[in-house]
Design a protein around this motif. Structure first.
Motif, PDB file in Angstrom:
ATOM      1  N   ILE A 125       0.858  -1.178   0.000  1.00  0.00           N
ATOM      2  CA  ILE A 125       0.000   0.000   0.000  1.00  0.00           C
ATOM      3  C   ILE A 125       0.901   1.238   0.000  1.00  0.00           C
ATOM      4  O   ILE A 125       1.387   1.681   1.042  1.00  0.00           O
ATOM      5  N   SER A 126       1.146   1.774  -1.186  1.00  0.00           N
ATOM      6  CA  SER A 126       1.991   2.969  -1.286  1.00  0.00           C
ATOM      7  C   SER A 126       1.239   4.227  -0.891  1.00  0.00           C
ATOM      8  O   SER A 126       1.842   5.195  -0.419  1.00  0.00           O
ATOM      9  N   GLY A 127      -0.083   4.233  -1.130  1.00  0.00           N
ATOM     10  CA  GLY A 127      -0.834   5.437  -0.835  1.00  0.00           C
ATOM     11  C   GLY A 127      -2.275   5.130  -0.475  1.00  0.00           C
ATOM     12  O   GLY A 127      -2.830   4.099  -0.865  1.00  0.00           O
ATOM     13  N   ILE A 128      -2.876   6.029   0.294  1.00  0.00           N
ATOM     14  CA  ILE A 128      -4.311   6.011   0.573  1.00  0.00           C
ATOM     15  C   ILE A 128      -4.811   7.426   0.325  1.00  0.00           C
ATOM     16  O   ILE A 128      -4.197   8.391   0.802  1.00  0.00           O
ATOM     17  N   PHE A 129      -5.910   7.558  -0.413  1.00  0.00           N
ATOM     18  CA  PHE A 129      -6.352   8.913  -0.761  1.00  0.00           C
ATOM     19  C   PHE A 129      -7.858   8.984  -0.906  1.00  0.00           C
ATOM     20  O   PHE A 129      -8.565   7.972  -0.930  1.00  0.00           O
ATOM     21  N   THR A 130      -8.331  10.212  -0.992  1.00  0.00           N
ATOM     22  CA  THR A 130      -9.738  10.477  -1.279  1.00  0.00           C
ATOM     23  C   THR A 130      -9.834  11.741  -2.115  1.00  0.00           C
ATOM     24  O   THR A 130      -8.848  12.465  -2.277  1.00  0.00           O
ATOM     25  N   HIS A 131     -11.033  11.984  -2.662  1.00  0.00           N
ATOM     26  CA  HIS A 131     -11.309  13.201  -3.434  1.00  0.00           C
ATOM     27  C   HIS A 131     -12.285  14.074  -2.664  1.00  0.00           C
ATOM     28  O   HIS A 131     -13.299  13.576  -2.153  1.00  0.00           O
ATOM     29  N   LEU A 132     -11.987  15.359  -2.586  1.00  0.00           N
ATOM     30  CA  LEU A 132     -12.928  16.311  -1.993  1.00  0.00           C
ATOM     31  C   LEU A 132     -13.898  16.781  -3.068  1.00  0.00           C
ATOM     32  O   LEU A 132     -13.481  17.212  -4.148  1.00  0.00           O
ATOM     33  N   ALA A 133     -15.175  16.711  -2.758  1.00  0.00           N
ATOM     34  CA  ALA A 133     -16.202  17.012  -3.761  1.00  0.00           C
ATOM     35  C   ALA A 133     -16.415  18.505  -3.978  1.00  0.00           C
ATOM     36  O   ALA A 133     -16.829  18.927  -5.058  1.00  0.00           O
ATOM     37  N   GLY A 134     -16.144  19.331  -2.950  1.00  0.00           N
ATOM     38  CA  GLY A 134     -16.468  20.754  -3.075  1.00  0.00           C
ATOM     39  C   GLY A 134     -15.406  21.670  -2.534  1.00  0.00           C
ATOM     40  O   GLY A 134     -15.727  22.727  -1.978  1.00  0.00           O
ATOM     41  N   ALA A 135     -14.131  21.320  -2.727  1.00  0.00           N
ATOM     42  CA  ALA A 135     -13.048  22.129  -2.163  1.00  0.00           C
ATOM     43  C   ALA A 135     -12.944  23.507  -2.809  1.00  0.00           C
ATOM     44  O   ALA A 135     -12.327  24.410  -2.245  1.00  0.00           O
ATOM     45  N   ASP A 136     -13.556  23.687  -3.983  1.00  0.00           N
ATOM     46  CA  ASP A 136     -13.425  24.957  -4.689  1.00  0.00           C
ATOM     47  C   ASP A 136     -14.511  25.970  -4.332  1.00  0.00           C
ATOM     48  O   ASP A 136     -14.551  27.051  -4.914  1.00  0.00           O
ATOM     49  N   GLU A 137     -15.381  25.643  -3.352  1.00  0.00           N
ATOM     50  CA  GLU A 137     -16.441  26.566  -2.989  1.00  0.00           C
ATOM     51  C   GLU A 137     -16.592  26.614  -1.472  1.00  0.00           C
ATOM     52  O   GLU A 137     -16.709  25.578  -0.813  1.00  0.00           O
ATOM     53  N   ALA A 138     -16.615  27.828  -0.940  1.00  0.00           N
ATOM     54  CA  ALA A 138     -16.717  28.010   0.506  1.00  0.00           C
ATOM     55  C   ALA A 138     -18.012  27.448   1.058  1.00  0.00           C
ATOM     56  O   ALA A 138     -18.067  27.000   2.216  1.00  0.00           O
ATOM     57  N   VAL A 139     -19.059  27.431   0.238  1.00  0.00           N
ATOM     58  CA  VAL A 139     -20.358  26.956   0.704  1.00  0.00           C
ATOM     59  C   VAL A 139     -20.317  25.493   1.131  1.00  0.00           C
ATOM     60  O   VAL A 139     -21.147  25.034   1.928  1.00  0.00           O
ATOM     61  N   HIS A 140     -19.340  24.744   0.637  1.00  0.00           N
ATOM     62  CA  HIS A 140     -19.230  23.320   0.954  1.00  0.00           C
ATOM     63  C   HIS A 140     -18.202  23.038   2.049  1.00  0.00           C
ATOM     64  O   HIS A 140     -17.791  21.890   2.216  1.00  0.00           O
ATOM     65  N   GLU A 141     -17.792  24.064   2.778  1.00  0.00           N
ATOM     66  CA  GLU A 141     -16.699  23.868   3.736  1.00  0.00           C
ATOM     67  C   GLU A 141     -17.032  22.824   4.797  1.00  0.00           C
ATOM     68  O   GLU A 141     -16.201  21.966   5.119  1.00  0.00           O
TER      69      GLU A 141
END
Length: 824
Positions: free
Chosen positions: A614-630
């Motif tokens: 297991i070289s890496g573990i990761f996830t994707h943020l769905a709304g990192a580009d908008e403050a409304v989704h903080e």
């Protein structure tokens, strides 16, 4: 080669941090890159820390090449120091500071005049043009390319040798408290302040503060040249410098020199009136305001140095518009051209060869076409250095142009070819049988090597996507500075590196310090491996696992569900070798990834999979580009922390954890974990719009005007007659359409292009291969360049105009659009 420096004397003031082990302490060269060592016994190696390496990591390589003098950081490990037992070693808390002191010492030993240039724009062009004009009378040393930084100025000063009569050095700063160190190195007798503009404004209190910082370069000059029409600059200089020092020029009466402009044939005529009322006339091929400003700085400086007007005019006659950037172009028969045809000197040659070494040619040759160097001094030493560079950079075919090679051909390999002149070479190009070759073309201005470039450049669609590697580096560093030290940088080069060219950009990222690359599919990773990429590569959607291929190419696939994980673990049982993978966790994106409910079973599989790392573990943020989704983003980050920690604790793996994309790096830098994934931000697009002003657009799409038509009021343009002239005017047809990726939604004024410095709207529908713009009143002619996006108009604005995102516009640029790679 610098003037001789005694390293023992230099280091004597650091006695308790200096150890001796060699009697070879006379220095003729200083290097910060062990790959550039030519004569180790006369070379000092200064270990500067890079983005991914500590400088001391290359000390043993330098030692193996004969280097016996070192400046190393204080934290250099003892085993390294012991391996250099027969060397003279200075341990320093700041090797950069010692490098600058050496540069100052070399400058102090130089008796000739030094010219220092700074300003917001035009520094490099003024330096190049002034050096060329002065070279008709003097042996001139000048800063290579844009070497104007803290390191660049030091290396530039170390290039001054006894044979030189005049040195021209430029200094660039981007923040307060940077100029003092440069001023101590350069110590100019004559200064040129080109102008003051908006560059780096964000780091200074105001423009006056920026002028004050730049003027530290000129505190001891005998003469300081400036343009009086720059009111803020002239007010500051006239208030803070002795009038006897200041030499001003202006368009209008009031300056020491009045230099007025009149159009002349295809260029301009410059009328000069001096403060002694003597008049002179100069002819120049330039018409644009920036070039005419730069030329007048050159004229004023040359006059201040005592050159006669007729000699200055001879030099001006050789000047052409200078593109100081190295440009990688498409050539005939699948070849690639590196165009550096403006001038020739040893320092510039080494920079160009290093850029060449970063490009990959899998089937063709590496060819250098080089003119003789028009300089006085030790000719044999110059040709010996050229021959060494050819061997060092593994040039397959060398072509020397000029009669100066006549007495030195024995220094070069038997396969080398020599021509007396450019004209003879042009007639003989066919015998080179070019095919998939990488060709560097570099020549002194008098040899007119631009004719060789024109002959070898591929005739193709005249629309170009220009990728500015300097801007890529600027943006890369901007994001890296947001992170805590030691955080790794993965860069996304999927989708042909967002349209920019995966192999070329991947190789450059490898050079400037990326830790990982990421692609979407396995074949993209294989392509990168076949084109010289050695960095770890993560494959986000590998599809069917081809284990032999993944292992052979050392690709690291993403595993995003239990079925994949089981299949992979089973498949590896009968295969020798360890496969590195990245586990994707779905914390809220709902696209791919394992949920928290999958973890227990996943952990059982991982505990039993001996050949799975297991070289890496990761996830994707769905709304990192908008403050409304903080709040949602913070929930995702908490879920990731919880799930990844559970996997680590129960399997004992030590993975790299990563979850932030470009937007996330800006909004949530404290959640960077071990690595971040830089994507669209690398290209100068800050999707949050929080720090857009701190990035530089890395891609410019440009084309040419194919034809200009005069139309009457009411006439219609294009398919469906959708465009209509509101008044009598002119329409220009551009050589780009939706087949090139210029979106059809830009039709009928939804986009504007930059042409002749003005914005011109699209009129009518965008066609497959062409589009039309209203250029009424702009005096546009066939062949003029039009900018579709770049600094202006920005791709962010264009995307917003048609309700899409910059990603779509970048990745949609078609394959027939030529890519050109630019490096200062």
């Amino acid at each position: 080669m610098m003037q001789a420096i005694n390293f023992l004397q230099f280091a004597s003031k650091f006695a308790k941090n200096f150890t001796t082990g060699s009697d070879d302490y006379i220095l003729l060269d200083v290097v910060i890159d062990s790959r550039k060592i030519q004569s180790g016994s006369k070379t000092l190696f200064v270990a500067l820390n890079g983005s991914r390496y500590s400088g001391w990591e290359f000390a043993e390589d330098a030692y193996s090449k004969g280097v016996r003098n070192f400046i190393l950081p204080e934290d250099c490990p003892d085993p390294i120091l012991k391996s250099l037992e027969q060397a003279n070693i200075l341990l320093s808390p700041s090797p950069l500071r010692e490098l600058q002191e050496l540069a100052q010492l070399n400058r102090d030993n130089f008796a000739g005049p030094v010219i220092g240039i700074t300003g917001s724009n035009g520094k490099t062009i003024v330096k190049e043009w002034l050096a060329q004009v002065l070279s008709s009378k003097y042996d001139v040393w000048k800063s290579p390319k844009s070497y104007n930084s803290q390191i660049g100025v030091a290396l530039s000063s170390l290039g001054i040798s006894q044979q030189h009569q005049v040195a021209v050095l430029e200094a660039g700063i981007s923040a307060p408290n940077e100029m003092n160190a440069l001023a101590q190195i350069i110590q100019p007798q004559l200064g040129i302040f080109t102008n003051i503009g908006s560059a780096h404004d964000e780091y200074f209190l105001d423009s006056t503060a920026k002028i004050r910082e730049k003027c530290l370069l000129f505190k001891n000059v005998k003469y300081l040249i400036y343009r009086k029409d720059q009111s803020l600059l002239s007010q500051y200089l006239e208030k803070n410098f002795d009038p006897s020092v200041l030499v001003s020029w202006s368009d209008e009466p009031g300056g020491d020199y009045v230099l007025s402009i009149k159009p002349h044939n295809n260029g301009s005529k410059i009328f000069l009136i001096g403060n002694d009322f003597q008049t002179h006339t100069f002819i120049t091929p330039f018409k644009d305001q920036a070039s005419l400003e730069n030329v007048r700085h050159v004229i004023t400086a040359a006059l201040s140095l005592g050159m006669k007007p007729d000699v200055i005019q001879q030099g001006l006659g050789l000047l052409l518009a200078v593109d100081m950037r190295l440009t990688l172009k498409s050539g005939i028969n699948g070849s690639k051209l590196i165009d550096d045809s403006y001038n020739n000197d040893l320092a510039g040659l080494e920079i160009a060869l290093e850029f060449m070494s970063q490009q990959i040619t899998t089937t063709g040759r590496k060819i250098l076409i080089l003119s003789e160097m028009q300089q006085v001094g030790n000719e044999k030493a110059v040709f010996q250095k050229i021959a060494w560079l050819l061997e060092h950079y593994e040039i397959d075919l060398f072509i020397g142009v000029g009669k100066g090679y006549l007495g030195f051909q024995s220094l070069f390999t038997p396969e080398s070819i020599f021509y007396d002149s450019t004209e003879v070479l042009l007639k003989s190009l066919d015998i080179l049988s070019l095919s998939n070759d990488l060709i560097l073309i570099k020549g002194a201005r008098a040899f007119q090597f631009e004719n060789i470039v024109q002959k070898l450049e591929a005739l193709a669609h005249e629309t170009i996507l220009e990728i500015n590697l300097n801007a890529l580096r600027h943006n890369f560093i901007h994001y890296r500075q947001k992170l805590k030290p030691g955080t790794k940088m993965m860069v996304m080069v999927k989708a042909f590196a967002y349209g920019g060219g995966a192999a070329e950009i991947g190789n450059y990222l490898q050079e400037i310090g990326a830790d990982y690359l990421s692609v979407a599919y396995t074949d993209e990773g294989v392509f990168l491996r076949n084109n010289g990429i050695t960095l770890p590569i993560m494959v986000m959607n590998p599809g069917s696992y081809h284990l032999d291929l993944l292992l052979d190419k050392a690709l690291e696939p993403v595993v995003y569900n239990l079925d994949q994980l089981k299949s992979l673990a089973d498949g590896l049982k009968d295969i020798t070798g360890m496969l590195s993978v990245h586990l994707e966790l779905d914390t809220g994106m709902r696209r791919l990834g394992m949920s928290e409910n999958d973890l227990d079973e996943a952990i059982k599989i991982l505990q039993q999979a001996e050949n799975l790392k297991i070289s890496g573990i990761f996830t994707h943020l769905a709304g990192a580009d908008e403050a409304v989704h903080e709040s949602f983003s913070l929930q995702q980050l908490a879920s990731f922390e919880r799930s990844s920690s559970k996997i680590i604790q129960e399997t004992g793996c030590q993975p790299i954890r990563h979850c932030l994309n470009s937007a996330g790096i800006i909004r949530y830098p404290k959640y960077s974990f071990d690595m971040v994934r830089l994507g669209i931000g690398l290209y100068g697009i800050e999707v949050n719009q929080l720090e857009q002003d701190k990035l530089q657009p890395a891609m410019t799409l440009k084309t040419v005007v194919s034809q200009v038509k005069k139309l009457k009021k009411g006439e219609t343009i294009g398919y469906g007659r959708k465009g209509e002239m509101a008044n009598e005017g002119e329409v220009a047809t551009l050589a780009i359409g939706y087949a090139d990726g210029y979106d059809r939604r830009f039709s009928n004024g939804k986009a504007k292009v930059l042409i002749k410095g003005q914005m011109a709207p699209i009129i009518g529908n965008v066609c497959m291969d062409m589009c039309m713009v209203d250029v009424t009143g702009l005096q546009v002619t066939e062949g003029d360049v039009a900018i579709l996006f770049g600094n202006k108009p920005s791709i962010i604005e264009l995307a917003a105009n048609i309700g899409t995102i910059p990603y779509e516009l970048l990745t949609g640029i078609g394959p027939r659009v030529k890519r050109q790679y630019i490096l200062d």
